[in-house]
Design a protein around this motif. Structure first.
Motif, PDB file in Angstrom:
ATOM      1  N   THR A  73      30.266  43.335  41.675  1.00 24.16           N
ATOM      2  CA  THR A  73      30.266  44.514  42.539  1.00 24.16           C
ATOM      3  C   THR A  73      29.256  45.518  42.022  1.00 24.16           C
ATOM      4  O   THR A  73      28.976  45.580  40.822  1.00 24.16           O
ATOM      5  CB  THR A  73      31.652  45.189  42.590  1.00 24.16           C
ATOM      6  N   ALA A  74      28.701  46.301  42.942  1.00 20.38           N
ATOM      7  CA  ALA A  74      27.742  47.332  42.555  1.00 20.38           C
ATOM      8  C   ALA A  74      28.390  48.341  41.620  1.00 20.38           C
ATOM      9  O   ALA A  74      27.750  48.860  40.698  1.00 20.38           O
ATOM     10  CB  ALA A  74      27.194  48.027  43.804  1.00 20.38           C
ATOM     11  N   ARG A  95      23.062  43.830  37.018  1.00 11.68           N
ATOM     12  CA  ARG A  95      23.002  43.761  38.470  1.00 11.68           C
ATOM     13  C   ARG A  95      24.060  42.803  39.011  1.00 11.68           C
ATOM     14  O   ARG A  95      24.591  41.971  38.279  1.00 11.68           O
ATOM     15  CB  ARG A  95      21.622  43.275  38.935  1.00 11.68           C
ATOM     16  N   THR A  96      24.311  42.917  40.309  1.00 11.37           N
ATOM     17  CA  THR A  96      25.098  41.895  40.979  1.00 11.37           C
ATOM     18  C   THR A  96      24.193  40.688  41.222  1.00 11.37           C
ATOM     19  O   THR A  96      22.962  40.785  41.167  1.00 11.37           O
ATOM     20  CB  THR A  96      25.628  42.388  42.336  1.00 11.37           C
ATOM     21  N   ALA A  99      21.929  41.552  44.152  1.00 15.25           N
ATOM     22  CA  ALA A  99      20.871  42.514  43.860  1.00 15.25           C
ATOM     23  C   ALA A  99      19.752  41.858  43.057  1.00 15.25           C
ATOM     24  O   ALA A  99      18.560  42.097  43.310  1.00 15.25           O
ATOM     25  CB  ALA A  99      21.448  43.709  43.100  1.00 15.25           C
ATOM     26  N   SER A 507      25.368  53.082  44.056  1.00 12.94           N
ATOM     27  CA  SER A 507      26.290  51.956  43.903  1.00 12.94           C
ATOM     28  C   SER A 507      27.726  52.304  44.297  1.00 12.94           C
ATOM     29  O   SER A 507      28.628  51.493  44.140  1.00 12.94           O
ATOM     30  CB  SER A 507      26.277  51.469  42.448  1.00 12.94           C
TER      31      SER A 507
END
Length: 720
Positions: A73-74, A95-96, A99, A507
């Motif tokens: 998750t962000a 990062r995810t 992303a 985010s």
């Protein structure tokens, strides 16, 4: 011989290990080869892996620019970046999966594919509706949501329209469509995307995987860029994400994964704990570290969580269950969990609100209290009860924190103040200069006072109180960050706070707001509170009605486990026997409470209700009541006629039932087909039952669904 002076970097590296327990330190210092961290709830896994990254960078084992931390998750990625900055390694990327893949896709698309990257689709609903119209299929909002979820599951499971049908067995009827129709709709959706020159969220991973598989030059560039990988929440990885990770690694084993199979609760999205459970088979030389010291919860809470999992004994059930970690509480003793049975939903909500009021009076902050439930549709009763008790609350998934007007205004003013500080304080300014670590919280208070902030909360409620709570959350965040940086000997300036807020806004990593949290069990994953109320723990909700096979029931048990382990000190579990005051109390407490809740708290009728529930019989041979042909499919058997024979119901009755189902599914945040399939609705519309007994005689209306939806269905039929 004089002692060799220790370098500043090594000194800082050793300081990073301070405060870690033995197992966490083992994680932090295991820098070579594959590492698997089995981390139970509340055991400090994020602390362990961020300290591992920081220790690796400060000792020279990791190059920060070549290290990639991945999560799901962000918000989790933003929290990890904040911790890494605090530990002095801001260059490490966290990062995810999506992303990281999107960043690579944007960079490599021109050379690997050519031209401009297609537009990224925000929502699937409009394109699915267009795809359905091309096939002359009727959809509504609920069915569009169901179809979108099914397409997302198929894609992360690496299925195409050509291969979907072979894997769709047991998936039900998403949106009321058969597997064959769903296959056509899936293909039509892909055609619409191609016509519009857009890609969706899952395509980002799929296309990046395709480029890395087919273009050796691109793959070599990526592998040169990233050497060390850390994957958090590894029990939630999908087959598609695992394929992406394998391509990034390119046969190397500089990988550290962290997860807990007992917290696998997103299987419906394509996530699977299989890769975590098989990690040691894939990497026989892997170092395996178990984190079992729970620093979050008191002994009674941890004991209940352990007993819940241990009550499910037996084999792995096809890989859906593994021997759980046995947590050991570090905070020690605390109050015992409370189990309460209420006569109806209204009484349960009122009782929970009263207990929350007592906790707040005893000094527990409202922001440290949560009410958790299985479906979003259960929140309304608690919203009303808390409002009646004049207790503030926030609904997780409601208005986003950074979208609030006062928050936007506050960030603008803080940014202006930071620019003013930068213009007056040079690089050699003393620590007491305005905006530095010693007085950033005070500066924030001064800036926000022009927007209405004051140290004491306003006595009035409503919009005034909500505005103050938003500003107070910013002050608390400034204080928390300043204290963290000071603990690690680092400066913290107003500009640092503004940059942190900008990243959190991007985010949606919101700070804590002073109000009781209302949230579904799924959305509570990764969070914790001093006091947690687990509500609506009845058969049909926990486990949910549509959890039928062992794998689905196991996931429901894990979901309750996640809810229990959100609590630090106070834990209350409750259920009600009827939906409305004065209603028949034929609900029963969740089977998961067997052996956990004291017998005195449970209704005598609870066990009897489950024991006397009708059992499924072997299907008899049925014939179409119109043409006499033997009925073979489930849909035909439900309606009592062939699919080609004319229906025996009024269209307006069927449409009224579909409208009710759509609204009910939306309130419960579940696909429409798990309430009732189209075939069941057709059967109901044709037979027009006038009582619960008649409704129960229709295939597809089991005891749990009869209890949950029966009265509402009869009311719809009566109104039609």
């Amino acid at each position: 011989m004089s002692a060799v002076p220790q370098s500043p970097e090594i000194t800082e590296a050793e300081a990073i290990l301070a405060g870690l327990d033995e197992e966490q330190r083992q994680v932090a210092t295991s820098l070579q080869g594959p590492v698997c961290v089995l981390a139970g709830a509340g055991t400090g896994k994020t602390r362990a892996i961020t300290h591992r990254i920081a220790y690796g960078v400060h000792t020279g084992a990791f190059a920060p620019q070549r290290t990639l931390a991945l999560t799901f998750t962000a918000r989790a990625a933003a929290e990890m970046r904040t911790r890494l900055r605090t530990l002095g390694v801001p260059a490490v990327q966290a990062r995810t999966f999506h992303a990281a893949a999107l960043r690579q896709l944007q960079f490599f698309w021109p050379q690997a594919v050519g031209g401009q990257l297609p537009g990224l689709l925000d929502h699937k609903a409009n394109l699915i509706a267009e795809a359905a119209r091309r096939l002359q299929l009727t959809t509504d909002r609920a069915s569009l949501r169901d179809v979108a979820s099914e397409i997302e599951w198929a894609k992360v499971s690496m299925l195409t329209p050509d291969t979907y049908l072979g894997s769709a067995a047991g998936r039900g009827e998403p949106g009321g469509f058969s597997a064959t129709t769903m296959t056509r709709l899936f293909q039509s959706y892909e055609d619409v995307k191609a016509d519009r020159n857009v890609i969706d969220f899952e395509d980002v991973l799929l296309i990046t995987v395709g480029i890395l598989q087919e273009d050796a030059k691109v793959a070599a560039t990526v592998r040169e860029q990233y050497r060390h990988f850390v994957v958090d929440e590894y029990q939630d990885v999908s087959p598609l994400q695992q394929r992406m990770l394998d391509l990034w690694l390119g046969g190397r084993d500089d990988l550290c994964v962290v997860g807990d199979a007992s917290q696998t609760i997103y299987s419906f999205t394509g996530a699977t704990s299989r890769f975590l459970l098989q990690f040691r088979s894939r990497y026989p030389e892997a170092q395996v570290v178990e984190l079992v010291r729970n620093y979050r919860s008191t002994e009674p809470v941890v004991s209940l969580a352990n007993r819940l999992l241990m009550a499910r004994r037996g084999g792995s059930a096809g890989g859906t269950w593994s021997e759980p970690l046995h947590l050991v509480s570090q905070p020690g003793e605390g109050p015992d969990p409370q189990f309460t049975e209420y006569p109806d939903d209204e009484a349960e909500a009122a009782g929970v609100a009263a207990r929350i009021g007592s906790l707040i009076s005893s000094g527990v902050p409202a922001s440290q209290i949560a009410v958790l439930f299985r479906t979003n549709g259960q929140s309304q009763a608690f919203e009303q009860a808390l409002a009646a008790a004049s207790i503030g609350y926030q609904l997780r998934g409601g208005e986003r924190f950074f979208a609030r007007r006062e928050v936007r205004e506050a960030i603008l003013q803080l940014r202006a103040a930071a620019r003013a500080v930068d213009g007056t304080a040079g690089p050699d300014a003393a620590e007491t200069d305005a905006g530095t670590a010693s007085d950033v919280p005070a500066t924030v208070k001064d800036v926000l006072s022009s927007l209405g902030y004051q140290d004491e909360a306003p006595s009035q409620g409503g919009a005034v109180r909500e505005r103050w709570e938003s500003l107070a959350a910013l002050v608390s965040l400034a204080t928390e960050l300043a204290d963290e940086r000071a603990a690690h000997g680092r400066r913290f300036e107003l500009g640092d706070l503004v940059r942190e807020l900008d990243e959190r806004a991007a985010s949606q990593h919101a700070p804590t707001v002073d109000g009781v949290t209302l949230a579904s069990l799924h959305s509570a994953k990764g969070l914790e509170w001093d006091a947690v109320f687990l509500t609506g723990l009845t058969e049909g909700l926990m486990p949910i009605t549509f959890a039928e096979d062992q794998a689905e029931i196991d996931e429901e048990r894990r979901l309750l486990y996640v809810g229990i382990t959100r609590a630090r000190r106070h834990l209350a579990l409750s259920w009600s026997l009827a939906r409305s005051p004065g209603g028949r109390g034929h609900r029963s407490a969740s089977r998961f409470l067997d052996g956990l809740a004291p017998a005195a708290t449970r209704s005598r009728a609870a066990g009897a209700a489950r024991a006397s529930a009708p059992r499924r019989k072997a299907p008899a041979v049925l014939h179409c009541r119109v043409c006499g042909t033997v009925l073979t499919t489930g849909a035909e058997r439900k309606t009592g006629r062939c699919a080609t024979c004319p229906p025996g119901y009024e269209e307006k009755v069927f449409e009224a039932l579909r409208t009710w189902r759509s609204d009910t599914a939306k309130q419960g945040s579940v696909p429409a087909y798990v309430v009732f399939t189209d075939a069941t609705l057709m059967a109901i519309a044709e037979r027009m039952p006038s009582s619960a007994d008649e409704l129960a005689g229709i295939t597809g209306v089991g005891p749990a669904k009869l209890e949950r939806y029966g009265q509402a269905v009869l009311e719809v039929l009566a109104a039609s």
